[in-house]
Design an enzyme around this catalytic site. Sequence first.
Site, PDB file in Angstrom:
ATOM      1  N   GLN A  58      26.698  53.800  12.949  1.00  0.00           N
ATOM      2  CA  GLN A  58      26.395  52.380  12.761  1.00  0.00           C
ATOM      3  C   GLN A  58      27.603  51.487  13.042  1.00  0.00           C
ATOM      4  O   GLN A  58      27.462  50.280  13.238  1.00  0.00           O
ATOM      5  CB  GLN A  58      25.851  52.130  11.348  1.00  0.00           C
ATOM      6  CG  GLN A  58      24.468  52.760  11.154  1.00  0.00           C
ATOM      7  CD  GLN A  58      23.894  52.564   9.758  1.00  0.00           C
ATOM      8  OE1 GLN A  58      24.394  51.770   8.973  1.00  0.00           O
ATOM      9  NE2 GLN A  58      22.843  53.298   9.454  1.00  0.00           N
ATOM     10  N   ARG A  79      17.300  46.863   9.720  1.00  0.00           N
ATOM     11  CA  ARG A  79      17.025  48.277   9.942  1.00  0.00           C
ATOM     12  C   ARG A  79      16.292  48.490  11.280  1.00  0.00           C
ATOM     13  O   ARG A  79      16.573  49.434  12.004  1.00  0.00           O
ATOM     14  CB  ARG A  79      16.172  48.821   8.776  1.00  0.00           C
ATOM     15  CG  ARG A  79      16.088  50.325   8.762  1.00  0.00           C
ATOM     16  CD  ARG A  79      15.222  50.822   7.630  1.00  0.00           C
ATOM     17  NE  ARG A  79      13.819  50.457   7.821  1.00  0.00           N
ATOM     18  CZ  ARG A  79      12.801  51.112   7.280  1.00  0.00           C
ATOM     19  NH1 ARG A  79      13.019  52.129   6.482  1.00  0.00           N
ATOM     20  NH2 ARG A  79      11.555  50.743   7.499  1.00  0.00           N
ATOM     21  N   HIS A 205      17.002  61.837   1.904  1.00  0.00           N
ATOM     22  CA  HIS A 205      17.403  60.473   2.291  1.00  0.00           C
ATOM     23  C   HIS A 205      17.204  59.442   1.192  1.00  0.00           C
ATOM     24  O   HIS A 205      18.101  58.660   0.872  1.00  0.00           O
ATOM     25  CB  HIS A 205      16.638  60.042   3.546  1.00  0.00           C
ATOM     26  CG  HIS A 205      16.954  58.639   3.974  1.00  0.00           C
ATOM     27  ND1 HIS A 205      16.283  57.536   3.478  1.00  0.00           N
ATOM     28  CD2 HIS A 205      17.892  58.153   4.810  1.00  0.00           C
ATOM     29  CE1 HIS A 205      16.798  56.443   4.021  1.00  0.00           C
ATOM     30  NE2 HIS A 205      17.772  56.785   4.825  1.00  0.00           N
ATOM     31  N   ARG A 208      11.686  57.202  -0.790  1.00  0.00           N
ATOM     32  CA  ARG A 208      10.636  56.721   0.125  1.00  0.00           C
ATOM     33  C   ARG A 208      10.487  57.604   1.356  1.00  0.00           C
ATOM     34  O   ARG A 208       9.479  57.546   2.037  1.00  0.00           O
ATOM     35  CB  ARG A 208      10.862  55.253   0.506  1.00  0.00           C
ATOM     36  CG  ARG A 208      12.157  54.942   1.210  1.00  0.00           C
ATOM     37  CD  ARG A 208      12.405  53.424   1.309  1.00  0.00           C
ATOM     38  NE  ARG A 208      13.818  53.132   1.302  1.00  0.00           N
ATOM     39  CZ  ARG A 208      14.615  53.142   2.373  1.00  0.00           C
ATOM     40  NH1 ARG A 208      14.112  53.426   3.568  1.00  0.00           N
ATOM     41  NH2 ARG A 208      15.887  52.868   2.274  1.00  0.00           N
ATOM     42  N   HIS A 267      24.130  53.535  -3.881  1.00  0.00           N
ATOM     43  CA  HIS A 267      23.762  52.150  -4.223  1.00  0.00           C
ATOM     44  C   HIS A 267      23.397  52.006  -5.715  1.00  0.00           C
ATOM     45  O   HIS A 267      24.127  51.411  -6.451  1.00  0.00           O
ATOM     46  CB  HIS A 267      22.634  51.580  -3.341  1.00  0.00           C
ATOM     47  CG  HIS A 267      22.914  51.676  -1.882  1.00  0.00           C
ATOM     48  ND1 HIS A 267      24.032  51.114  -1.311  1.00  0.00           N
ATOM     49  CD2 HIS A 267      22.250  52.296  -0.857  1.00  0.00           C
ATOM     50  CE1 HIS A 267      24.049  51.369  -0.009  1.00  0.00           C
ATOM     51  NE2 HIS A 267      22.984  52.086   0.299  1.00  0.00           N
ATOM     52  N   ASP A 318      29.496  53.092   4.152  1.00  0.00           N
ATOM     53  CA  ASP A 318      28.086  53.017   4.510  1.00  0.00           C
ATOM     54  C   ASP A 318      27.850  52.611   5.968  1.00  0.00           C
ATOM     55  O   ASP A 318      28.000  53.422   6.864  1.00  0.00           O
ATOM     56  CB  ASP A 318      27.369  52.084   3.517  1.00  0.00           C
ATOM     57  CG  ASP A 318      25.855  52.190   3.576  1.00  0.00           C
ATOM     58  OD1 ASP A 318      25.344  53.008   4.351  1.00  0.00           O
ATOM     59  OD2 ASP A 318      25.166  51.455   2.842  1.00  0.00           O
TER      60      ASP A 318
HETATM   61 ZN    ZN Z   1      23.524  54.570   3.528  1.00  0.00          ZN
END
Ligand code: ZN
Length: 451
Positions: A58, A79, A205, A208, A267, A318
Site C-alpha cells: 500500500q 478500499r 483477516h 467479516r 485497531h 498499516d
Molecule cells: Zn491493516
Amino acid sequence: MIHAKQALLAEGWADNVRLTIDAGTILRIETDAAARTGDARVDTLLPSLGNLHSHAFQRAMAGMTEFRQAGRDSFWTWRDLMYRFMDRMTPEQIEAIAAQVYVEMLEAGFASVGEFHYVHHQPGGRPYDNPAELSERIFAAAAQTGIGLTHLPVLYTYGGAGQADLTAGQRRFGNDADSFARLTEHAASALRDLPPDARIGIAPHSLRAISPEDLARVVAAQGQGPIHIHIAEQPQEVRDIEAWLGARPVAWLLDNQPVDDRWCLIHATHMTDAETDALAASGAVAGLCPITEANLGDGPFNGPGYAAAGGRFGIGSDSNINISLTEELRTLEYSQRLRDTRRNVMIPAQGAVGAFLYTAAARGGAQALNRDAGVIETGRLADLVAIDSQTPALCALSGDGILDCLAFAAKDGVVTDVWAAGRHAVLNGRHPKREEIFAAYRKAVAQLIRD
Ligand code: ZN
C-alpha cells in the site's frame, strides 16, 4: 560490540554502556565501561520498536487517494481504489515496494515488522504455481534489508459479513481453510532461508472476511505462533458483525476464541468500556496504527480506559501512508487529547507520557511479533536503536525526558543506528542499500502507473 554514552536498560537508565552481541542476542551488558577499539559508538541506545502491522504494497499508493470525489469519501471508497491499484501488481513490483518500505521503517527506528500479507494470487485470482510466491517476495525484501520479519499470511475467504462472495477486487486474496493450510506450509518452509529470528504466524483477516468455523480451525492448528486479526476499525463493521453474529466484534471474539498473549487485535478502535477492560485483561496486544487510523477517518482508540486497565499495545504503520515512528507516537496521544480536550491522556496513572508510550509500545510490539525483545537485557534479541541526544530537539533533556522529546518534539532524523537481531541495518541514519533499493522502487512504481 556497541558502546553507548547512555542506554535505557531493563532496570533503567545507565551511563557508558557496553553491549556484547552474539548470534543476534545480547550476551553481556557492562555499565560504566570505557569504549574499546572496534566498538560501534553511539550516543543514546534504546530498545527498538517493532512495527507490528504493515501492508507493504500500500506504500506505493500513498497520496493517491487524498482528493475529494463527488459523494462521500470513506474508508470503503478508499478500499475500492486500493483494490484497483493492487490488482495490477507483479511479484517483482511487490518485492521492490516491500524493500523500499522496510528501508524506510529501519531508518525510522523500527527493527522489525509484522507483515500482514494478504495478496496471495495472480490478478484474477488464479494461484501461482508456488502458492507462497508472494510470501517469498516479502522474504526477499526482508533478506535484502535485514529487517526482522514476522510473516503473517492472511486467511481471507469472504467479501463481507455473513459469508458474502468475494468481489472482483478481492480475488487475489481468497483462500479457504484448506488452501490456506497449504500456503502457510509452503511459506513456513521458505522462511527457513531467512535468519533464525524470522517468525511466522497467522492472520485471519477480520470477522467479516472469514467464517467462525474456519477461524476456530486455523486458530486450533496454529499452536504457539502469533495470531493477528483486524477488528472494530469502522462503525459500519461493528454494525455488520452485530447484525450477523449477535455481538460487537471485540466482545464476540473474546467470548468465542481463546484470546490470550499470542493474539494481536489490530485497531480495536470501536470498543465499549466493558470490551476495553476485557481486552486489557486478556493479555493480548492492541495493534494501534495511529497515522493510518487518522488518515482513514477510523476514530480514536479508547486510550484512557485501556491504559488504566493495564492493556498492552504496540504500533503499526498499516497502510504505510507515512512511515514515521515519532509521528505514530504523537498521533496516538494527540488523537486522545483532541477528543478529550485535555493533555497527557494515554498513561495509566502519572508520569512521563512519551516515555510510557515508547516503552509500552516496545514491549507490546515485541510480544505481538513473537520476538524476545522490547527491553535491553541479556539473553534478549539485539533489536536496538540509537538516537542522537545532542540534536536541537533532544539536547535540553535527560532520562525519560529524552523519550518525551522523542515522541513529541523530534523527527525520525534523530535515529543514527538500528540493529535488528544484531544486524547493523542503519549506520549514520542511513541504510547502506537505500539508493539501489530506491532505484528499484522508482522503476516499479513508474511501471505500475504506466501499465
Ligand atoms: Zn491493516
